[in-house]
Design a protein around this motif. Structure first.
Motif, PDB file in Angstrom:
ATOM      1  N   GLN A  45      -1.894  -2.118  -1.471  1.00  0.00           N
ATOM      2  CA  GLN A  45      -2.877  -3.158  -1.133  1.00  0.00           C
ATOM      3  C   GLN A  45      -2.317  -4.143  -0.114  1.00  0.00           C
ATOM      4  OE1 GLN A  45      -3.877  -4.022  -5.324  1.00  0.00           O
ATOM      5  NE2 GLN A  45      -5.996  -4.094  -4.633  1.00  0.00           N
ATOM      6  N   VAL A  92       2.758  -8.825  12.147  1.00  0.00           N
ATOM      7  CA  VAL A  92       1.905  -8.009  11.277  1.00  0.00           C
ATOM      8  C   VAL A  92       1.765  -6.603  11.842  1.00  0.00           C
ATOM      9  CG1 VAL A  92      -0.430  -7.758  10.340  1.00  0.00           C
ATOM     10  CG2 VAL A  92       0.689  -9.995  10.307  1.00  0.00           C
ATOM     11  N   SER A 134     -10.025  -9.882   6.781  1.00  0.00           N
ATOM     12  CA  SER A 134     -10.245  -8.999   5.635  1.00  0.00           C
ATOM     13  C   SER A 134      -8.899  -8.525   5.077  1.00  0.00           C
ATOM     14  CB  SER A 134     -11.122  -7.841   6.092  1.00  0.00           C
ATOM     15  OG  SER A 134     -10.804  -6.681   5.429  1.00  0.00           O
ATOM     16  N   ARG A 135      -7.977  -8.169   5.967  1.00  0.00           N
ATOM     17  CA  ARG A 135      -6.640  -7.732   5.550  1.00  0.00           C
ATOM     18  C   ARG A 135      -5.939  -8.838   4.739  1.00  0.00           C
ATOM     19  NH1 ARG A 135      -3.069  -4.354   7.834  1.00  0.00           N
ATOM     20  NH2 ARG A 135      -4.376  -4.038   9.643  1.00  0.00           N
ATOM     21  N   ALA A 164       5.813  -7.996   3.823  1.00  0.00           N
ATOM     22  CA  ALA A 164       4.533  -7.260   3.915  1.00  0.00           C
ATOM     23  C   ALA A 164       3.815  -7.614   5.221  1.00  0.00           C
ATOM     24  CB  ALA A 164       3.658  -7.613   2.721  1.00  0.00           C
ATOM     25  N   PRO A 165       2.930  -6.717   5.689  1.00  0.00           N
ATOM     26  CA  PRO A 165       2.210  -6.999   6.946  1.00  0.00           C
ATOM     27  C   PRO A 165       1.063  -7.986   6.743  1.00  0.00           C
ATOM     28  CG  PRO A 165       1.585  -4.850   6.113  1.00  0.00           C
ATOM     29  CD  PRO A 165       2.603  -5.384   5.159  1.00  0.00           C
ATOM     30  N   ILE A 166       1.406  -9.157   6.287  1.00  0.00           N
ATOM     31  CA  ILE A 166       0.424 -10.235   6.057  1.00  0.00           C
ATOM     32  C   ILE A 166       1.035 -11.540   6.565  1.00  0.00           C
ATOM     33  CG2 ILE A 166      -0.666  -9.170   4.049  1.00  0.00           C
ATOM     34  CD1 ILE A 166       1.083 -11.013   2.285  1.00  0.00           C
ATOM     35  N   SER A 167       0.194 -12.540   6.767  1.00  0.00           N
ATOM     36  CA  SER A 167       0.725 -13.824   7.224  1.00  0.00           C
ATOM     37  C   SER A 167       1.180 -14.638   6.026  1.00  0.00           C
ATOM     38  CB  SER A 167      -0.363 -14.590   7.973  1.00  0.00           C
ATOM     39  OG  SER A 167      -1.340 -15.011   7.041  1.00  0.00           O
ATOM     40  N   VAL A 169      -7.596  -9.293   1.270  1.00  0.00           N
ATOM     41  CA  VAL A 169      -7.248  -8.186   0.356  1.00  0.00           C
ATOM     42  C   VAL A 169      -5.827  -8.398  -0.180  1.00  0.00           C
ATOM     43  CG1 VAL A 169      -6.712  -5.708   0.266  1.00  0.00           C
ATOM     44  CG2 VAL A 169      -8.826  -6.482   1.341  1.00  0.00           C
ATOM     45  N   ALA A 170      -4.919  -8.753   0.729  1.00  0.00           N
ATOM     46  CA  ALA A 170      -3.528  -8.954   0.325  1.00  0.00           C
ATOM     47  C   ALA A 170      -3.402 -10.165  -0.609  1.00  0.00           C
ATOM     48  CB  ALA A 170      -2.654  -9.148   1.556  1.00  0.00           C
ATOM     49  N   ARG A 206      -3.193  -2.901   2.971  1.00  0.00           N
ATOM     50  CA  ARG A 206      -4.645  -2.711   3.048  1.00  0.00           C
ATOM     51  C   ARG A 206      -5.022  -1.229   3.163  1.00  0.00           C
ATOM     52  NH1 ARG A 206      -8.709  -4.119   7.700  1.00  0.00           N
ATOM     53  NH2 ARG A 206     -10.646  -4.058   6.548  1.00  0.00           N
ATOM     54  N   ASP A 254     -11.155  -8.108  11.053  1.00  0.00           N
ATOM     55  CA  ASP A 254     -10.232  -7.150  10.453  1.00  0.00           C
ATOM     56  C   ASP A 254      -9.021  -7.871   9.862  1.00  0.00           C
ATOM     57  OD1 ASP A 254      -9.385  -4.328  10.121  1.00  0.00           O
ATOM     58  OD2 ASP A 254      -7.716  -5.032  11.355  1.00  0.00           O
ATOM     59  N   ARG A 255      -8.507  -8.815  10.637  1.00  0.00           N
ATOM     60  CA  ARG A 255      -7.335  -9.574  10.215  1.00  0.00           C
ATOM     61  C   ARG A 255      -7.649 -10.401   8.963  1.00  0.00           C
ATOM     62  NH1 ARG A 255      -2.860 -12.153  12.886  1.00  0.00           N
ATOM     63  NH2 ARG A 255      -1.653 -13.028  11.175  1.00  0.00           N
ATOM     64  N   ALA A 280      -4.529  -9.185  -3.940  1.00  0.00           N
ATOM     65  CA  ALA A 280      -3.543  -8.313  -4.599  1.00  0.00           C
ATOM     66  C   ALA A 280      -2.403  -9.149  -5.188  1.00  0.00           C
ATOM     67  CB  ALA A 280      -2.992  -7.301  -3.596  1.00  0.00           C
ATOM     68  N   ILE A 281      -1.969 -10.161  -4.446  1.00  0.00           N
ATOM     69  CA  ILE A 281      -0.879 -11.022  -4.930  1.00  0.00           C
ATOM     70  C   ILE A 281      -1.357 -11.829  -6.144  1.00  0.00           C
ATOM     71  CG2 ILE A 281       0.556 -13.027  -4.335  1.00  0.00           C
ATOM     72  CD1 ILE A 281       0.586 -11.900  -1.428  1.00  0.00           C
ATOM     73  N   ARG A 283       5.010  -4.699  11.407  1.00  0.00           N
ATOM     74  CA  ARG A 283       5.308  -4.312  10.023  1.00  0.00           C
ATOM     75  C   ARG A 283       4.383  -3.208   9.505  1.00  0.00           C
ATOM     76  NH1 ARG A 283       5.783 -10.255   7.282  1.00  0.00           N
ATOM     77  NH2 ARG A 283       7.932 -10.738   7.863  1.00  0.00           N
TER      78      ARG A 283
END
Lengths: 318, 255
Positions: free
Chosen positions: A102, A72, B14-15, B99-102, B18-19, A105, B11-12, B22-23, A75
Motif C-alpha cells: 500500500q 517519490v 491519491s497516492r 517509502a515513495p510518499i511525502s 492511500v499511503a 500504492r 495521482d499524487r 495504510a499508516i 523511490r
C-alpha cells in the motif's frame, strides 16, 4: 540511463565527514557490491541513495530521477531491504506485505497476487496468517526481503541480507538474489561476507573512511595484488601455535595464519614456499596431507586496501 | 524540472492518501486496538470527572463539555509520542521514511490514527453523559465539529512532538505534558477565560483547546465566545500549522 549515478557525494555530521566526495555509477542489470569495514560510510551512502538522509553536497540519481528533488519517483522503482529486519512483529506476515504494498500504492488484486507469489517463494506462505513475533530470525529476514520485493523493483538495495542467518534462510535468500539478477534487476549489495560479494557481484566498490578505495570487477581487483598469493597446507599431526611461528619464519613467507585444520602462508613466490614446506615436513618428521596454491582472494584485496589487520586465528573481517 | 499536470496532482494526492490511510490502519492495529489502551482511554475521562465532581468545581452536567474537550486533547495526542520512538528503535520508522510518499503523508497517516482513537473515546464519553447524566444538548452539529476538528488538531500536535529524535517514549511524553496540562487551565475548560488575568486571556487565544472547548460548550449550553466559523477556522489553522512544523521537524531530524 544508469540505474544509479553518484556524483561527488559528501555527507558531514558536524566535523565528521562520513562520506567524502564519492562518485560511481551502476548500469541497469548490474549487481554492485559495496564493501567496507564498520563505520566506513556504507549505511550513510545507502541512506543518501534512498533519500532518507540528504547529502551535504553532490548529487545522486536513480534511473535519471534526482533523489533529492524527485524523491517519490526515484523511490517508486526501488526496493529497500534494511540491515535490521524492520518488520512489524504485532502484525501478521500477510499484513506486513499488504502495508508495504500500500505504501507503493499497489492495487488490491495485484498486491495480493504479488504477496502470495513472493511469500511462497520465500517459504512463508503457510505462516502468512501468524503474527511475526512468532517467526524465527531467518523467517523475519526473509519477510523483510519479501517486503522489499512486493512492488517488483527494478533496483534493489540489499543491506547485509544474509548476516547471521541459519543455513536454510541463507540458501533461500542467495537463490532469490541469483534469480533476481537473472531477471535483470539491478542489485546494490552491502555485505560483510566478501565471498558472497565475490560470487554474486559484477563489480565491487571498497569504501574506507568515507573514500572509495577501489572499484572494479572482483577478478580485476584480485589481479592488482598478485603479490598476495598463498599456499594452503595441512599436516598429518595438526596445527599447533608453535608450528605457525615456525612456518612464518620459512623463506619467502610474508605472513601465515591458521585456517581451521590448515595453515595459509602468504607469499610472492608460491614455488619457493612449496619447497620450503616439504623440507620443513621432512626435518620435523611429519607428513603433508594436502597443499594448494591460491591466488589473492577478494578478502585479500579488501584487507590490503583498507589497511585492516587480520585476526590471529581465522582472519575474519567485520 | 518535472512537468505538473492536473492528473499528475490527482495521482499524487491519491497516492499520498492511500499511503496515509495504510499508516493509520497499521497504527490502529498495532497500538490502539489493545484492550489496555482502550480501557485506559475511557478510564482517563472518568477519573477526571470524578476528581472535578469530588472537588465540587461544578455540577456533573456542567462538567461534561470540558471533559469532552480534555478527553480529545489527551486521547488524540497520547499514542504517537509512544509509537514513533518505538518504531525508531525497531527501525520500522525507516521503512516509512523510505517509502515513495511525502513527509506530509507520513505525518497525516500518524495523525489519522490518533484521530480515530480520539473519536472512539469521545463518543463513549458523549454517550455515557447522555445516558447516565441525561446531559441536555442544544446543537449536536457543533459538538460533532468540536470533537472532529479538535481530535485531528491534537493528534497532529502529538505527531509533531513525536518528531523529536529519540528512541525513548518518556522523553516525548514529558515534553507533551508540559504543554497539555497548562492548556486545561488557560482554555476556558473549567475556568472562564473572562475571569483570567489579561496575560492569561492572551495566551488563551493561542490555545487550540480554547476554540475546541468553545464549539463543544456551544453545542451543550449555547454559550459561545466566538462564532462557530471562527472556532473551526482557528482549529484548521492550528492543524495546518502543526502539520507544517511536524513536516519540517521530521525532515530536519532525519539525519
Amino acid at each position: 540511463m544508469e540505474a544509479i549515478e553518484v556524483s561527488h557525494l559528501v555527507k558531514q555530521f558536524g566535523d565528521l565527514t562520513a562520506v567524502n566526495d564519492i562518485s560511481f555509477s551502476v548500469p541497469v542489470g548490474e549487481t554492485f557490491g559495496f564493501l567496507g569495514p564498520n563505520g566506513a560510510g556504507k549505511t550513510t551512502t545507502i541512506r543518501m541513495l534512498t533519500g532518507i538522509s540528504p547529502p551535504t553536497s553532490g548529487k545522486a540519481t536513480i534511473f535519471g530521477h534526482d533523489i533529492m528533488h524527485e524523491t517519490v519517483a526515484a523511490r517508486q522503482s526501488m526496493g529497500i531491504v534494511s540491515e535490521i529486519s524492520n518488520v512489524y512483529t504485532d502484525l501478521t506476515g500477510w499484513q506486513n506485505m499488504m502495508l508495504a504494498a500500500q505504501l507503493y500504492r499497489i492495487g488490491r488484486s495485484e498486491r495480493e497476487k504479488n504477496a502470495s507469489e513472493i511469500l511462497k517463494r520465500f517459504e512463508l506462505y503457510e505462516r502468512r496468517g501468524d503474527k511475526v513475533h512468532g517467526y524465527s530470525k531467518g523467517m523475519r529476514r526473509r519477510l523483510t526481503i519479501a517486503m522489499g520485493l512486493v512492488n517488483g523493483p527494478r533496483l534493489l538495495f540489499l543491506d547485509e541480507p544474509t548476516s547471521g542467518l541459519d543455513v536454510e534462510s541463507n540458501l533461500i535468500i542467495r537463490d532469490m538474489i541469483s534469480d533476481l539478477i537473472s531477471e535483470g534487476v539491478t542489485v546494490f549489495l552491502t555485505t560483510h561476507n566478501i565471498e558472497e560479494a565475490n560470487i554474486l557481484c559484477d563489480r565491487v566498490a571498497i569504501i574506507d573512511k568515507g573514500h572509495i578505495a577501489a572499484i572494479d570487477a572482483p577478478e580485476r581487483l584480485k589481479k592488482t595484488i598478485q603479490s598476495v598469493q598463498s599456499v594452503e597446507v595441512a599436516f598429518l599431526d595438526g596445527t599447533s601455535p608453535e608450528r605457525l611461528d615456525e612456518l612464518r619464519r620459512l623463506p619467502m613467507v610474508n605472513n601465515a595464519r591458521k585456517e581451521g585444520d590448515k595453515f595459509k602462508l602468504f607469499t610472492e613466490d608460491p614455488t619457493e614456499v612449496i619447497g620450503g614446506v616439504m623440507a620443513y615436513a621432512q626435518t620435523h618428521h611429519t607428513r603433508v596431507i594436502s597443499m594448494t596454491t591460491l591466488g589473492p582472494s577478494l578478502e585479500d584485496v579488501f584487507v590490503k586496501l583498507t589497511g585492516l589487520q587480520r585476526g590471529g586465528g581465522v582472519g575474519a573481517i567485520d | 524540472m518535472p512537468s505538473i499536470s492536473l492528473s499528475g496532482i490527482e495521482d499524487r494526492l491519491s497516492r499520498e492518501l492511500v499511503a496515509a490511510w495504510a499508516i493509520a490502519k497499521k497504527d490502529v492495529l498495532i497500538y490502539y486496538l489493545r484492550p489496555g489502551v482502550i480501557v485506559g482511554g475511557v478510564l482517563f475521562p472518568l477519573f477526571m470527572f470524578l476528581a472535578f465532581t469530588a472537588g465540587k468545581l461544578a455540577t456533573p452536567v456542567a462538567l461534561v463539555p470540558g471533559l469532552i474537550g480534555i478527553t480529545t486533547l489527551f486521547s488524540a495526542s497520547s499514542i504517537e509520542p509512544v509509537s514513533v520512538p518505538i518504531e525508531r528503535r525497531m527501525a520500522t520508522f525507516d521503512r516509512l521514511l523510505a517509502a515513495p510518499i511525502s513527509l506530509n503523508a507520513l505525518v497525516l497517516g500518524e495523525s489519522l490514527s490518533g484521530l480515530i482513537y480520539s473519536l472512539l473515546i469521545a463518543v463513549v464519553v458523549f454517550v455515557a453523559a447522555l445516558v447516565i447524566l441525561m446531559t441536555p444538548i442544544t446543537n449536536i452539529p457543533l459538538i460533532v465539529l468540536g470533537i472532529l476538528f479538535s481530535s485531528l488538531c491534537f493528534a497532529t500536535l502529538g505527531t509533531l512532538f513525536a518528531a523529536y529524535p529519540t528512541e525513548n517514549p518518556g522523553d516525548i511524553i514529558s515534553m507533551v505534558n508540559v504543554v497539555r496540562f497548562p492548556l486545561i487551565f488557560i482554555s476556558g475548560v473549567f475556568i472562564p477565560i473572562a475571569t483570567l488575568p489579561s496575560v492569561g486571556q492572551m495566551i488563551a487565544y493561542i490555545s487550540p483547546l480554547t476554540y475546541a472547548n468553545d464549539l463543544i460548550q456551544g453545542g451543550y449550553n449555547g454559550k459561545m465566545m466566538f462564532h462557530p466559523i471562527v472556532d473551526v477556522a482557528m482549529l484548521i489553522v492550528f492543524i495546518l500549522l502543526f502539520q507544517l512544523i511536524a513536516n519540517y521537524l521530521y525532515k530536519r531530524f532525519n539525519d
